[in-house]
Design a protein around this motif. Sequence first.
Motif, PDB file in Angstrom:
ATOM      1  N   UNK A   1       0.826  -1.205   0.000  1.00 13.71           N
ATOM      2  CA  UNK A   1       0.000   0.000   0.000  1.00 13.71           C
ATOM      3  C   UNK A   1       0.866   1.264   0.000  1.00 13.71           C
ATOM      4  N   UNK A   2       2.002   1.205   0.692  1.00 10.63           N
ATOM      5  CA  UNK A   2       2.939   2.336   0.671  1.00 10.63           C
ATOM      6  C   UNK A   2       3.425   2.590  -0.756  1.00 10.63           C
ATOM      7  N   UNK A   3       3.773   1.482  -1.470  1.00 11.25           N
ATOM      8  CA  UNK A   3       4.210   1.637  -2.864  1.00 11.25           C
ATOM      9  C   UNK A   3       3.105   2.217  -3.736  1.00 11.25           C
ATOM     10  N   UNK A   4       1.893   1.729  -3.527  1.00 15.08           N
ATOM     11  CA  UNK A   4       0.767   2.203  -4.343  1.00 15.08           C
ATOM     12  C   UNK A   4       0.508   3.691  -4.086  1.00 15.08           C
ATOM     13  N   UNK A   5       0.543   4.083  -2.802  1.00 16.60           N
ATOM     14  CA  UNK A   5       0.340   5.504  -2.480  1.00 16.60           C
ATOM     15  C   UNK A   5       1.401   6.366  -3.148  1.00 16.60           C
ATOM     16  N   UNK A   6       2.661   5.919  -3.039  1.00 18.49           N
ATOM     17  CA  UNK A   6       3.755   6.672  -3.654  1.00 18.49           C
ATOM     18  C   UNK A   6       3.558   6.746  -5.164  1.00 18.49           C
ATOM     19  N   UNK A   7       3.117   5.647  -5.768  1.00 20.32           N
ATOM     20  CA  UNK A   7       2.905   5.606  -7.216  1.00 20.32           C
ATOM     21  C   UNK A   7       1.840   6.619  -7.622  1.00 20.32           C
ATOM     22  N   UNK A   8       0.775   6.700  -6.815  1.00 17.37           N
ATOM     23  CA  UNK A   8      -0.299   7.644  -7.124  1.00 17.37           C
ATOM     24  C   UNK A   8       0.204   9.082  -6.981  1.00 17.37           C
ATOM     25  N   UNK A   9       0.938   9.320  -5.881  1.00 14.36           N
ATOM     26  CA  UNK A   9       1.515  10.647  -5.664  1.00 14.36           C
ATOM     27  C   UNK A   9       2.415  11.046  -6.836  1.00 14.36           C
ATOM     28  N   UNK A  10       3.172  10.054  -7.322  1.00 17.39           N
ATOM     29  CA  UNK A  10       4.110  10.341  -8.411  1.00 17.39           C
ATOM     30  C   UNK A  10       3.458  10.313  -9.789  1.00 17.39           C
ATOM     31  N   UNK A  11       2.141  10.118  -9.799  1.00 11.91           N
ATOM     32  CA  UNK A  11       1.402  10.201 -11.052  1.00 11.91           C
ATOM     33  C   UNK A  11       1.687   9.068 -12.027  1.00 11.91           C
TER      34      UNK A  11
ATOM     35  N   UNK B   1      18.672 -24.871  -5.291  1.00 15.74           N
ATOM     36  CA  UNK B   1      19.872 -24.774  -4.452  1.00 15.74           C
ATOM     37  C   UNK B   1      20.758 -23.571  -4.727  1.00 15.74           C
ATOM     38  N   UNK B   2      20.187 -22.535  -5.323  1.00 16.13           N
ATOM     39  CA  UNK B   2      20.952 -21.326  -5.621  1.00 16.13           C
ATOM     40  C   UNK B   2      20.638 -20.201  -4.633  1.00 16.13           C
ATOM     41  N   UNK B   3      21.646 -19.388  -4.349  1.00 11.68           N
ATOM     42  CA  UNK B   3      21.410 -18.130  -3.649  1.00 11.68           C
ATOM     43  C   UNK B   3      21.070 -17.065  -4.694  1.00 11.68           C
ATOM     44  N   UNK B   4      20.321 -16.039  -4.268  1.00 13.51           N
ATOM     45  CA  UNK B   4      19.987 -14.954  -5.202  1.00 13.51           C
ATOM     46  C   UNK B   4      20.269 -13.594  -4.602  1.00 13.51           C
ATOM     47  N   UNK B   5      20.666 -12.699  -5.477  1.00 17.92           N
ATOM     48  CA  UNK B   5      20.717 -11.276  -5.145  1.00 17.92           C
ATOM     49  C   UNK B   5      19.690 -10.605  -6.045  1.00 17.92           C
ATOM     50  N   UNK B   6      18.713  -9.977  -5.418  1.00 20.05           N
ATOM     51  CA  UNK B   6      17.595  -9.400  -6.162  1.00 20.05           C
ATOM     52  C   UNK B   6      17.721  -7.886  -6.229  1.00 20.05           C
ATOM     53  N   UNK B   7      17.410  -7.369  -7.386  1.00 20.93           N
ATOM     54  CA  UNK B   7      17.366  -5.930  -7.538  1.00 20.93           C
ATOM     55  C   UNK B   7      16.058  -5.588  -8.245  1.00 20.93           C
ATOM     56  N   UNK B   8      15.053  -5.193  -7.458  1.00 13.82           N
ATOM     57  CA  UNK B   8      13.755  -4.842  -8.025  1.00 13.82           C
ATOM     58  C   UNK B   8      13.692  -3.372  -8.365  1.00 13.82           C
ATOM     59  N   UNK B   9      12.556  -2.961  -8.881  1.00 13.21           N
ATOM     60  CA  UNK B   9      12.363  -1.552  -9.220  1.00 13.21           C
ATOM     61  C   UNK B   9      12.068  -0.727  -7.981  1.00 13.21           C
ATOM     62  N   UNK B  10      12.380   0.550  -8.055  1.00 21.97           N
ATOM     63  CA  UNK B  10      12.181   1.400  -6.878  1.00 21.97           C
ATOM     64  C   UNK B  10      10.689   1.579  -6.559  1.00 21.97           C
ATOM     65  N   UNK B  11       9.836   1.372  -7.581  1.00 23.37           N
ATOM     66  CA  UNK B  11       8.396   1.535  -7.375  1.00 23.37           C
ATOM     67  C   UNK B  11       7.834   0.476  -6.422  1.00 23.37           C
ATOM     68  N   UNK B  12       8.535  -0.648  -6.282  1.00 25.43           N
ATOM     69  CA  UNK B  12       8.006  -1.716  -5.432  1.00 25.43           C
ATOM     70  C   UNK B  12       8.936  -2.010  -4.257  1.00 25.43           C
ATOM     71  N   UNK B  13       9.701  -1.035  -3.877  1.00 25.48           N
ATOM     72  CA  UNK B  13      10.725  -1.270  -2.855  1.00 25.48           C
ATOM     73  C   UNK B  13      10.124  -1.745  -1.535  1.00 25.48           C
ATOM     74  N   UNK B  14       9.053  -1.112  -1.086  1.00 26.06           N
ATOM     75  CA  UNK B  14       8.465  -1.524   0.197  1.00 26.06           C
ATOM     76  C   UNK B  14       7.912  -2.939   0.106  1.00 26.06           C
ATOM     77  N   UNK B  15       7.243  -3.232  -1.001  1.00 28.79           N
ATOM     78  CA  UNK B  15       6.695  -4.588  -1.183  1.00 28.79           C
ATOM     79  C   UNK B  15       7.820  -5.611  -1.214  1.00 28.79           C
ATOM     80  N   UNK B  16       8.851  -5.323  -1.999  1.00 27.34           N
ATOM     81  CA  UNK B  16       9.955  -6.268  -2.141  1.00 27.34           C
ATOM     82  C   UNK B  16      10.681  -6.492  -0.814  1.00 27.34           C
ATOM     83  N   UNK B  17      10.830  -5.417  -0.048  1.00 26.09           N
ATOM     84  CA  UNK B  17      11.451  -5.546   1.273  1.00 26.09           C
ATOM     85  C   UNK B  17      10.626  -6.468   2.167  1.00 26.09           C
ATOM     86  N   UNK B  18       9.332  -6.229   2.192  1.00 26.30           N
ATOM     87  CA  UNK B  18       8.456  -7.039   3.052  1.00 26.30           C
ATOM     88  C   UNK B  18       8.502  -8.507   2.617  1.00 26.30           C
ATOM     89  N   UNK B  19       8.420  -8.738   1.308  1.00 22.58           N
ATOM     90  CA  UNK B  19       8.417 -10.121   0.802  1.00 22.58           C
ATOM     91  C   UNK B  19       9.753 -10.803   1.079  1.00 22.58           C
TER      92      UNK B  19
END
Lengths: 422, 422
Positions: free
Chosen positions: A54-64, A144-162
Amino acid sequence: MSNTTNVNLVQMGQQAKAASFILATLTAQQKSTLLQAISQQLSDNIKPILAANNQDISAAKTNGLSEALIDRLLLDESRLQGIIDDIQNVIQLADPVGKESASQVLDNGLRLTQRSVPLGVVGVIYEARPNVTVDIAVLALKTGNAVILRGGKETLHSNKALSEVIRAALVSQELPADAVQLITSPDRTLVTELLKLDQYVDMIIPRGGQNLQRLCSEQATIPVILGGIGICHLYLDSAADLSRSTDVIINAKVQRPTVCNALDTLLIHQDIAAQYLPELAKKLASQQVKIVGCDNTQQILAAFDVTLADDKSYATEWLSLTLGIKVVPDMDMAIEHIRQFSTGHSEAILTDNIQCAAEFVNQVDSAAVYVNASTRFTDGSQFGLGAEVAVSTQKLHARGPMALEALTTYKWLAWGDYTSRG
Amino acid sequence: MSNTTNVNLVQMGQQAKAASFILATLTAQQKSTLLQAISQQLSDNIKPILAANNQDISAAKTNGLSEALIDRLLLDESRLQGIIDDIQNVIQLADPVGKESASQVLDNGLRLTQRSVPLGVVGVIYEARPNVTVDIAVLALKTGNAVILRGGKETLHSNKALSEVIRAALVSQELPADAVQLITSPDRTLVTELLKLDQYVDMIIPRGGQNLQRLCSEQATIPVILGGIGICHLYLDSAADLSRSTDVIINAKVQRPTVCNALDTLLIHQDIAAQYLPELAKKLASQQVKIVGCDNTQQILAAFDVTLADDKSYATEWLSLTLGIKVVPDMDMAIEHIRQFSTGHSEAILTDNIQCAAEFVNQVDSAAVYVNASTRFTDGSQFGLGAEVAVSTQKLHARGPMALEALTTYKWLAWGDYTSRG
């Protein structure tokens, strides 16, 4: 979970590599238990995840941001449940790690085998949709692999939580949280830095547009799997059954125009163009498809609104309800056009002539080549692969829909009896 | 044959790509006939080839190159005959192109298969030995690929003569000469330009030292197969049969010290070091092997001439009769050392303890891992692969000895009946 806010990439790489050695020794059963734990923890944390989204969605709306983009960012209870359900599907898939092939006892007694093993550390750079965070983490851990993820800034809060939920699940299984790490700073130079972390990262998968693909191929010192860009062609041969062709063309263009396997350019044999194009154009118009066509197409479709095509339009992946049309004198010229403009993703021919079909299949050098079928089938689940990591348009390692196996490599193992080379 | 003196790389790339489309359609029989023609033309041109080689040898002497290097450049009648004989071996190998796998009829009736096809255009950058020109051209043509070759300036005359003979053989079979092109200018910027020719070149194989590998991984926008750098380790476990170990260690170090699979560092369990190292050192000394060892090794071998090792020596591929030795407290520390210094080529354990052997094999992440055998076996012909394109130390596409199959990719082919996606 301090490391999800850490941008020391070298340290992240070291931690990922260390975690990968532990993951590589897990049994299929242990990996299934881990995936179950992830599934459970996601179910237990639906509220905080949706709050973060929801934080990402609010920011997205604010940013048009556009409605369409906001929809891509959005998680709701049903979408999140879909993501959780997908984990159950992955658990059911066979573990591709630990298969041995090409096993033989050599003349000197050396017992030689090729064993499939995890790649190690996979870096994934992606945009928009937060489901990718879970999808990729789950597929990587399954193999059996480790991952380093780099998502988009628009979904940063969601990606952090997940990713924090996934890391908690790892810890609950006494496994290193750093098997899944998220780069949380939006600093773009971190992408370039990640691409050069070859000491620790074994493969980079960029899931994004042309600019990201180009950046990766130019900057990476790590092997990159390019893909997901599809300028797809369909050649309508003079020997095609035209009464059955329209549905396939419409399907390829219209069923989901925003994806990489959607049709971009129709190449039509000149002998049937005058007869068939007006009929097709009517159907396309009823589906709101805009036509960008060659001279010839414009003349034949004088009654329709056709924009004149140039090389730039043929080099465009439309990702929308636009269709390029070009009248060609014969199949060779269709193939030549494809060789010039294709991104090597998916191409199709419609014909009832068996020689033309065989020739087209032999001559066209793309990840997927179809005879009498829509290009829309290029997809891991359509191909029965169970899971899709990406769609590769390069030729090394994996081509077309990449499933779990593409997250593995092999090592040669040899057992001797204090055997020397003669 | 004007193009062997042309350095318009874009044009070379276009010509190679055009040739590759023709090569891709050849039958196994046609490719065998072509290789026979090459073999015949080489036999018919032994004199001019040796004369060209003589020019390189004279220049090498004038330029004061070392005896060893001059020997690597040298072609004589027997060596050339060996190269020609090798073509007969390649002709006998099965053609990996055109195999279909994972074939299935999907629920919707789509008939899906994965067909192995040539990669297209392969770029090979190599040094010194002129036999590589023929070897690579023959392996590429066997698999239906075009090649762009960039040899060392020391063998330019030899490479020109050899590639012109091959091009003449192509023409004699009514095939495009540009299937095999040689970059004849020594201008080093052409290498960097070649590495970015991703529009036309599908894979780059650098066969050379660390600087070349690094240049390729940093500059290439084309997928690169890194390899051929082997800092190889052998861990001598406390449970090894020491009476049988010496021969294996000597074999790994001495049999051919200048190649990538020769032993670089011996890691020895501390419980057996004091007893075994003096005995081993005597044997090594009799083979003129110099020892670079840790503190502990120096103390145990006080009676021998041991240079003190540091991280830099452990990070050195000796390619000579030098052996690094390190005493380790246990196998875990041996594995840790390997993870820090290995180039991912070949590692071995000597032990009679079955758990240690299994653990070592599971934990060590290199292209080839040996139990009770010499590292010297990592080689296409030792592994029974028939031909060796290179030894890959990366994990994507091919790992370890790369044979003909590594010069192929696959495409997904699907036949429908005007099938649309539901």
